[in-house]
Scaffold this motif. Structure first.
Motif, short mmCIF file in Angstrom:
data_model
loop_
_atom_site.label_atom_id
_atom_site.label_comp_id
_atom_site.label_asym_id
_atom_site.label_seq_id
_atom_site.Cartn_x
_atom_site.Cartn_y
_atom_site.Cartn_z
N LYS A 1 0.80 -1.29 0.03
CA LYS A 1 0.18 0.05 0.08
C LYS A 1 0.98 1.51 -0.02
CE LYS A 1 -3.98 -2.10 2.26
NZ LYS A 1 -4.86 -1.99 3.68
N THR A 2 2.14 1.17 -0.47
CA THR A 2 3.04 2.31 -0.17
C THR A 2 3.59 2.69 -1.74
OG1 THR A 2 3.55 1.50 2.03
CG2 THR A 2 5.08 3.29 0.90
N LEU A 3 3.49 3.90 -1.97
CA LEU A 3 4.10 4.33 -3.27
C LEU A 3 5.64 4.58 -3.14
CD1 LEU A 3 3.55 5.15 -6.26
CD2 LEU A 3 3.52 7.49 -5.22
N LYS A 4 6.38 3.64 -3.99
CA LYS A 4 7.93 4.07 -3.75
C LYS A 4 8.12 4.35 -5.43
CE LYS A 4 8.60 2.32 0.11
NZ LYS A 4 9.09 3.03 1.13
N THR A 5 9.46 4.82 -5.67
CA THR A 5 9.84 5.20 -6.94
C THR A 5 11.03 4.36 -7.27
OG1 THR A 5 11.40 7.00 -5.97
CG2 THR A 5 8.87 7.78 -6.76
N LYS A 6 11.24 4.22 -8.67
CA LYS A 6 12.29 3.30 -9.38
C LYS A 6 13.07 4.48 -10.07
CE LYS A 6 11.74 0.25 -12.02
NZ LYS A 6 11.37 -0.91 -12.88
N ASP A 7 14.47 4.66 -10.15
CA ASP A 7 15.20 5.33 -10.75
C ASP A 7 15.50 4.88 -12.24
OD1 ASP A 7 17.29 7.00 -11.87
OD2 ASP A 7 18.40 7.32 -10.08
N LEU A 8 14.94 5.26 -13.16
CA LEU A 8 15.32 5.11 -14.56
C LEU A 8 16.53 4.93 -15.25
CD1 LEU A 8 11.75 6.57 -15.82
CD2 LEU A 8 12.06 4.28 -14.99
N GLY A 9 17.53 5.33 -14.28
CA GLY A 9 18.64 5.47 -14.97
C GLY A 9 19.19 6.92 -15.68
N HIS A 10 18.28 7.65 -15.72
CA HIS A 10 18.65 8.93 -16.26
C HIS A 10 19.47 9.80 -15.56
CE1 HIS A 10 14.10 8.74 -18.40
NE2 HIS A 10 14.87 7.88 -18.67
N ILE A 11 20.17 10.70 -16.36
CA ILE A 11 21.02 11.44 -15.85
C ILE A 11 20.63 12.41 -15.21
CG2 ILE A 11 23.28 12.81 -16.37
CD1 ILE A 11 23.86 10.89 -18.65
N GLN A 12 20.98 13.05 -14.20
CA GLN A 12 20.36 14.25 -13.42
C GLN A 12 20.72 15.51 -14.36
OE1 GLN A 12 19.83 13.71 -8.85
NE2 GLN A 12 21.93 13.97 -9.49
N VAL A 13 19.66 16.44 -14.69
CA VAL A 13 19.65 17.39 -15.53
C VAL A 13 19.56 18.75 -14.55
CG1 VAL A 13 19.18 18.67 -17.60
CG2 VAL A 13 19.03 16.16 -17.55
N PRO A 14 20.37 19.75 -14.62
CA PRO A 14 20.08 20.99 -14.17
C PRO A 14 19.08 21.86 -14.61
CG PRO A 14 21.99 21.26 -15.28
CD PRO A 14 21.56 19.70 -15.49
N MET A 15 18.12 22.16 -13.47
CA MET A 15 17.13 23.43 -14.25
C MET A 15 17.31 24.51 -13.12
SD MET A 15 13.36 22.04 -12.45
CE MET A 15 12.86 23.71 -12.88
N SER A 16 16.92 25.65 -13.45
CA SER A 16 17.10 27.02 -12.84
C SER A 16 15.76 27.30 -11.97
CB SER A 16 17.28 28.11 -13.69
OG SER A 16 18.29 27.91 -14.41
N ILE A 17 15.91 27.51 -10.69
CA ILE A 17 14.90 27.89 -9.82
C ILE A 17 15.18 29.32 -9.17
CG2 ILE A 17 14.10 25.63 -9.27
CD1 ILE A 17 15.59 25.79 -6.73
N THR A 18 14.06 30.08 -8.75
CA THR A 18 14.12 31.20 -7.96
C THR A 18 14.89 31.06 -6.72
OG1 THR A 18 12.02 31.44 -7.10
CG2 THR A 18 12.22 32.22 -9.21
#
Length: 686
Positions: A98-115
């Motif tokens: 009953k718990t939602l987990k996540t699985k890394d798809l092996g994607h490379i981390q990409v930077p994004m800009s935030i304030t």
């Protein structure tokens, strides 16, 4: 905002959630992941929604299961200067029991800009090891994709409603502010025990504070609270939706966290005291006028109205509340309003796209408003200091605050006048009974049943006839077709109602005295009055015949039941005394009984208005743009008379604005029509 992250494509009804990586060390780069889900209460057609719910049962369980779900963030983007970086990756959702987990798809981390403001919050959340799923608009919506924004903005209402908690971020806090937040509940209890009608907190007498157990007025805690309540978050439109919709809200300020109800209760307890001569608002170190108290009051109203109206705010309240808020993108004002409307009302309004021009978005909403809202006429909310040049003259610029207090509105400052008083509202274009009565909805009984089932009052919306004011937008245009009676023409105008923000300074009082004298001289010529006389049409016009506090608690003196000629003379005598003295005089010491009530009403109703006279011997108050030659009209089922203007070589009229004309505010034009003194006409307003 510069976005580098390669977002995946969202289908109709999908949305993304963000999860922060909390293992990073202080000073290390921020990072996190995105997952994509279906929202079971999307605005997709019902058969599609049912199919998606069937095939995405785990997504619906995730949203609705008690104790599970996601949070949503309410914050101000802030300046785009000094942007920071966030490393982001896409992940896949996986259910383990009953718990939602996540699985890394092996994607490379990409930077994004935030304030910088959002970056500060994420740093604080990582310090707290906050690892819940959270919806953040700047991260979860591809801000470069207009089509995605068009799909996600209508979904925001459901996102906030279904969140298990909303986090309000008010920025970092110093030690004094954090201390002030800790003692806020104790301050609230003290203020709740003070009767503001009999006890005044006077900053010039410290003992008025200390006797009640409050810190002295120069204590740093008041400056901290003033700065907190001056935060830009309180001025933004979207915060109404983000806090009014969810069941649970927490305020995060620096390292401190408190429930929204704690802050709202403090605002309610202290809000009455500034009206008695002392204002925490002025204690802001920056010296700015804050809006936190009024903002909390508006949010309280939104929550109450939604609970009483089937979880959707009535249209007659939305204009009065939203016009006091700010948006970065003008069209967002309509989308923010839609987020507070009932879901079925949004469906009836039809599609509105973020890629549309501002005039198209505003006219689409205005057309729906005209057809659906009989209580509050949109023509009484047109006046604003600035207008988009592409808007038709009859359509309000919803992103701009109103220049004047609307004569035809049931809003008085920041509260909605009760139904007992509202029965005396102006009704220049209809009667309560007989010919000219406001038409009932065709499906009257069906609407009564619907209102009952949704816990609404039986009278709400029953006048919706699809065309309640006999006005409609001409197809394939921005022009408005209206019907009514032409009564008179403006022949003289007194320029420059003072409209001072500080009405009791000497400069403002002397200007008001000079302006009032010019109005009086014009009224004398038109009405044939002498200096010894003070005709009722004149002094009632100068306060729009609204005199709360004088004898009776009357907002609209429909039957001229409250005599206040002497009070108005007292106000004129005070103005003359100020001019003679060459300085502002103490109002309590130099003003006759009742004159202060007149002063308050005159400042309110003459602000940014012009006094005018007509060819037929009438006087009135009109918009700041009133000029000679404007045509005075009464439109069917509208609360006040209006001014229309003819332009050379054009058959269409230009809408000037609402007016107060004594003797025309309660259906008298309909009596004249029946006697054959007037004829019904139709105009096209450009």
């Amino acid at each position: 905002m510069s976005l580098l992250f390669p977002y995946d494509h969202l289908e109709d009804g999908q949305y993304r959630l963000f999860k922060l990586d909390v293992e990073g060390q202080p000073g290390s780069p921020l990072s996190g992941q995105l997952i994509t889900l279906y929202h079971p209460r999307s605005y997709a057609p019902s058969w599609k929604r049912m199919a998606k719910n069937y095939w995405n049962w785990n997504d619906m369980r995730f949203l609705e299961r008690s104790g599970s779900g996601y949070d949503a963030l309410s914050y101000v983007w802030g300046s785009t200067q000094g942007q920071q970086s966030l490393l982001l990756r896409m992940s896949e959702r996986v259910w383990q029991g009953k718990t939602l987990k996540t699985k890394d798809l092996g994607h490379i981390q990409v930077p994004m800009s935030i304030t910088a403001n959002l970056h500060e919050l994420l740093i604080e959340l990582r310090r707290r090891r906050y690892d819940d799923f959270v919806w953040i608009d700047a991260i979860c919506i591809n801000q470069r994709d207009a089509a995605e924004k068009s799909m996600q903005i209508p979904l925001m209402r459901n996102i906030y409603e279904e969140s298990k908690m909303v986090l309000v971020w008010l920025g970092p806090a110093d030690e004094v502010t954090q201390g002030a937040l800790k003692i806020l509940p104790n301050l609230t209890k003290i203020f709740e025990g003070i009767d503001a009608r009999t006890y005044m907190l006077d900053p010039s007498h410290l003992d008025t504070f200390t006797a009640k157990g409050l810190p002295p007025p120069d204590h740093a805690v008041w400056r901290a609270i003033g700065n907190l309540m001056a935060h830009p978050w309180f001025t933004r439109l979207w915060t109404l939706q983000e806090v009014a919709l969810p069941q649970k809200v927490q305020v995060v300020c620096g390292k401190e966290t408190l429930d929204w109800d704690t802050l709202a209760q403090f605002a309610r307890a202290t809000r009455v005291h500034p009206n008695r001569g002392w204002s925490i608002r002025r204690q802001s170190a920056a010296g700015n006028t804050t809006t936190g108290w009024d903002s909390c009051a508006m949010i309280d109203i939104c929550r109450e109205l939604r609970a009483a109206n089937a979880w959707g705010m009535p249209l007659d309240s939305l204009l009065g509340i939203t016009r006091r808020r700010q948006v970065s993108v003008p069209t967002d004002m309509v989308f923010g309003i839609m987020g507070l409307m009932a879901a079925n009302a949004v469906d009836q309004m039809g599609p509105v796209d973020v890629t549309w021009s501002l005039p198209r978005v505003y006219v689409q909403f205005a057309q729906y408003y005209i057809h659906q809202e009989p209580q509050e006429c949109i023509l009484n909310h047109v006046a604003s200091a600035r207008r988009d040049p592409g808007l038709p003259s009859w359509c309000p610029d919803f992103s701009q605050p109103e220049e004047t207090a609307a004569l035809g509105s049931a809003w008085y400052y920041d509260f909605w006048i009760g139904p007992a008083q509202a029965t005396h509202r102006f009704r220049a274009g209809w009667r309560r009974e007989g010919p000219g009565q406001l038409p009932l909805r065709k499906h009257y009984m069906l609407h009564i049943v619907s209102n009952t089932l949704h816990r609404r009052t039986l009278t709400q919306g029953i006048y919706d006839a699809g065309d309640p004011r006999l006005m409609s937008v001409v197809p394939d245009s921005y022009r408005l077709r209206v019907r009514g009676m032409a009564l008179d023409t403006v022949v003289a105008v007194v320029d420059g109602a003072p409209g001072s923000e500080s009405p009791f300074t000497f400069a403002a009082l002397s200007q008001t005295a000079a302006w009032e004298n010019r109005c009086w001289r014009l009224a004398q010529r038109v009405l044939g009055a002498t200096d010894d006389a003070l005709p009722a049409p004149y002094y009632r016009t100068m306060v729009a015949n609204q005199v709360p506090g004088l004898g009776l608690a009357t907002f609209w003196d429909e039957h001229d039941a409250v005599p206040f000629a002497d009070a108005y003379r007292g106000w004129r005598n005070y103005l003359a005394a100020v001019v003679a003295a060459g300085e502002a005089l103490s109002a309590p010491a130099h003003m006759e009984a009742g004159a202060l009530h007149i002063a308050v009403q005159m400042v309110r109703w003459t602000k940014h208005r012009r006094f005018f006279a007509t060819r037929g011997g009438r006087i009135g108050l009109g918009p700041s743009s009133t000029q000679e030659g404007d045509e005075l009209c009464v439109l069917w089922y509208c609360p006040t008379p209006y001014l229309l203007r003819s332009n050379a070589g054009m058959s269409e009229k230009e809408f000037v604005g609402e007016t107060y004309v004594h003797g025309l505010m309660y259906g008298q034009a309909l009596d004249m029509l029946e006697r054959g003194e007037l004829t019904e006409q139709e105009w096209i307003i450009q």
